[in-house]
Write a protein that holds these residues in place. Structure first.
Motif, PDB file in Angstrom:
ATOM      1  N   LYS A 166      76.366  51.931 -70.969  1.00 47.74           N
ATOM      2  CA  LYS A 166      75.838  51.443 -69.692  1.00 47.74           C
ATOM      3  C   LYS A 166      76.579  52.159 -68.574  1.00 47.74           C
ATOM      4  O   LYS A 166      77.793  52.272 -68.619  1.00 47.74           O
ATOM      5  CB  LYS A 166      76.071  49.940 -69.538  1.00 47.74           C
ATOM      6  N   ASP A 167      75.864  52.632 -67.611  1.00 48.76           N
ATOM      7  CA  ASP A 167      76.452  53.229 -66.415  1.00 48.76           C
ATOM      8  C   ASP A 167      77.528  54.257 -66.774  1.00 48.76           C
ATOM      9  O   ASP A 167      78.693  54.135 -66.386  1.00 48.76           O
ATOM     10  CB  ASP A 167      77.018  52.137 -65.508  1.00 48.76           C
ATOM     11  N   LEU A 168      77.119  55.276 -67.533  1.00 43.07           N
ATOM     12  CA  LEU A 168      78.070  56.302 -67.975  1.00 43.07           C
ATOM     13  C   LEU A 168      78.742  57.041 -66.821  1.00 43.07           C
ATOM     14  O   LEU A 168      79.931  57.336 -66.918  1.00 43.07           O
ATOM     15  CB  LEU A 168      77.398  57.274 -68.942  1.00 43.07           C
ATOM     16  N   PRO A 169      78.063  57.315 -65.718  1.00 40.60           N
ATOM     17  CA  PRO A 169      78.783  57.951 -64.607  1.00 40.60           C
ATOM     18  C   PRO A 169      79.948  57.093 -64.097  1.00 40.60           C
ATOM     19  O   PRO A 169      81.017  57.600 -63.774  1.00 40.60           O
ATOM     20  CB  PRO A 169      77.706  58.137 -63.534  1.00 40.60           C
ATOM     21  N   GLU A 170      79.737  55.768 -64.047  1.00 42.43           N
ATOM     22  CA  GLU A 170      80.812  54.871 -63.620  1.00 42.43           C
ATOM     23  C   GLU A 170      81.932  54.860 -64.653  1.00 42.43           C
ATOM     24  O   GLU A 170      83.119  54.842 -64.307  1.00 42.43           O
ATOM     25  CB  GLU A 170      80.284  53.449 -63.415  1.00 42.43           C
ATOM     26  N   SER A 171      81.572  54.907 -65.932  1.00 39.07           N
ATOM     27  CA  SER A 171      82.573  54.949 -66.993  1.00 39.07           C
ATOM     28  C   SER A 171      83.443  56.199 -66.848  1.00 39.07           C
ATOM     29  O   SER A 171      84.679  56.126 -66.900  1.00 39.07           O
ATOM     30  CB  SER A 171      81.890  54.948 -68.365  1.00 39.07           C
ATOM     31  N   VAL A 172      82.818  57.335 -66.632  1.00 44.54           N
ATOM     32  CA  VAL A 172      83.554  58.597 -66.458  1.00 44.54           C
ATOM     33  C   VAL A 172      84.460  58.516 -65.223  1.00 44.54           C
ATOM     34  O   VAL A 172      85.625  58.920 -65.262  1.00 44.54           O
ATOM     35  CB  VAL A 172      82.577  59.802 -66.368  1.00 44.54           C
ATOM     36  N   ARG A 173      83.915  57.973 -64.127  1.00 46.90           N
ATOM     37  CA  ARG A 173      84.704  57.832 -62.901  1.00 46.90           C
ATOM     38  C   ARG A 173      85.956  56.983 -63.151  1.00 46.90           C
ATOM     39  O   ARG A 173      87.056  57.326 -62.726  1.00 46.90           O
ATOM     40  CB  ARG A 173      83.853  57.214 -61.792  1.00 46.90           C
ATOM     41  N   LEU A 174      85.784  55.882 -63.885  1.00 44.67           N
ATOM     42  CA  LEU A 174      86.910  55.008 -64.175  1.00 44.67           C
ATOM     43  C   LEU A 174      87.926  55.690 -65.096  1.00 44.67           C
ATOM     44  O   LEU A 174      89.137  55.560 -64.897  1.00 44.67           O
ATOM     45  CB  LEU A 174      86.433  53.686 -64.792  1.00 44.67           C
ATOM     46  N   PHE A 175      87.435  56.397 -66.118  1.00 45.91           N
ATOM     47  CA  PHE A 175      88.343  57.134 -67.007  1.00 45.91           C
ATOM     48  C   PHE A 175      89.155  58.162 -66.209  1.00 45.91           C
ATOM     49  O   PHE A 175      90.353  58.312 -66.412  1.00 45.91           O
ATOM     50  CB  PHE A 175      87.578  57.848 -68.127  1.00 45.91           C
TER      51      PHE A 175
END
Length: 171
Positions: free
Chosen positions: A159-168
């Motif tokens: 879910k929301d992979l761009p947000e996941s990448v941003r958080l990582f």
């Protein structure tokens, strides 16, 4: 043993990632115990929110023990309740509640995993008596750890992979 996803009992339902992270870290700690077979995360987490009883889940996962629990987080405090179930007898072997300041979540995970291994010693002959369990802390920064758990939860759920990448990247 199967480690089921701990139930998020926090007022903030957005803390689901934190409860799942605790469950996964305990699973990872138990995997390192010689002689202890641990059901995979994918299999165990498939029962998240399931109404099946411990015995039925254990039978499907082909395990003799279930670890279940709950996490309640409020501000800088956490209450983790963990219960070890003998699935064949459908009886509690061990249950404990941990109320702590969120200063060292890894120490809490160590404490819980060690208590589980101690409780299992009498029921399985393969866990060595001197087995110590420790969780390696890759950070002392609790905020970074929480962001990591949230990023991982988004990534696993796809879910929301761009947000996941941003958080990582932020971690």
């Amino acid at each position: 043993i199967a480690v089921l996803p701990f139930v998020n009992m926090s007022a903030d339902k957005e803390q689901e990632y934190f409860a799942d992270g605790i469950s996964e870290e305990l699973l990872n700690a138990l995997v390192r115990v010689d002689g202890l077979g641990v059901a995979s995360r994918t299999s165990s987490f498939a029962y998240k929110g399931s109404k099946l009883g411990a015995s039925a889940i254990a039978q499907e996962l082909k395990v003799g023990h279930i670890l279940e629990g709950s996490v309640r987080k409020s501000g800088n405090r956490v209450r983790i309740t963990a219960q070890l179930i003998d699935a064949k007898q459908d009886r509690h072997l061990w249950s404990e509640t941990y109320d702590r300041e969120l200063t060292d979540i890894f120490a809490i995970q160590d404490e819980i995993a060690s208590a589980i291994v101690a409780a299992l010693r009498g029921t399985i002959g393969t866990a060595k008596a001197d087995t110590a369990v420790s969780v390696r802390a890759d950070t002392e920064n609790l905020q970074a750890y929480e962001i990591y758990l949230k990023a991982r939860e988004l990534f696993i759920a796809r879910k929301d992979l761009p947000e996941s990448v941003r958080l990582f990247e932020r971690v």
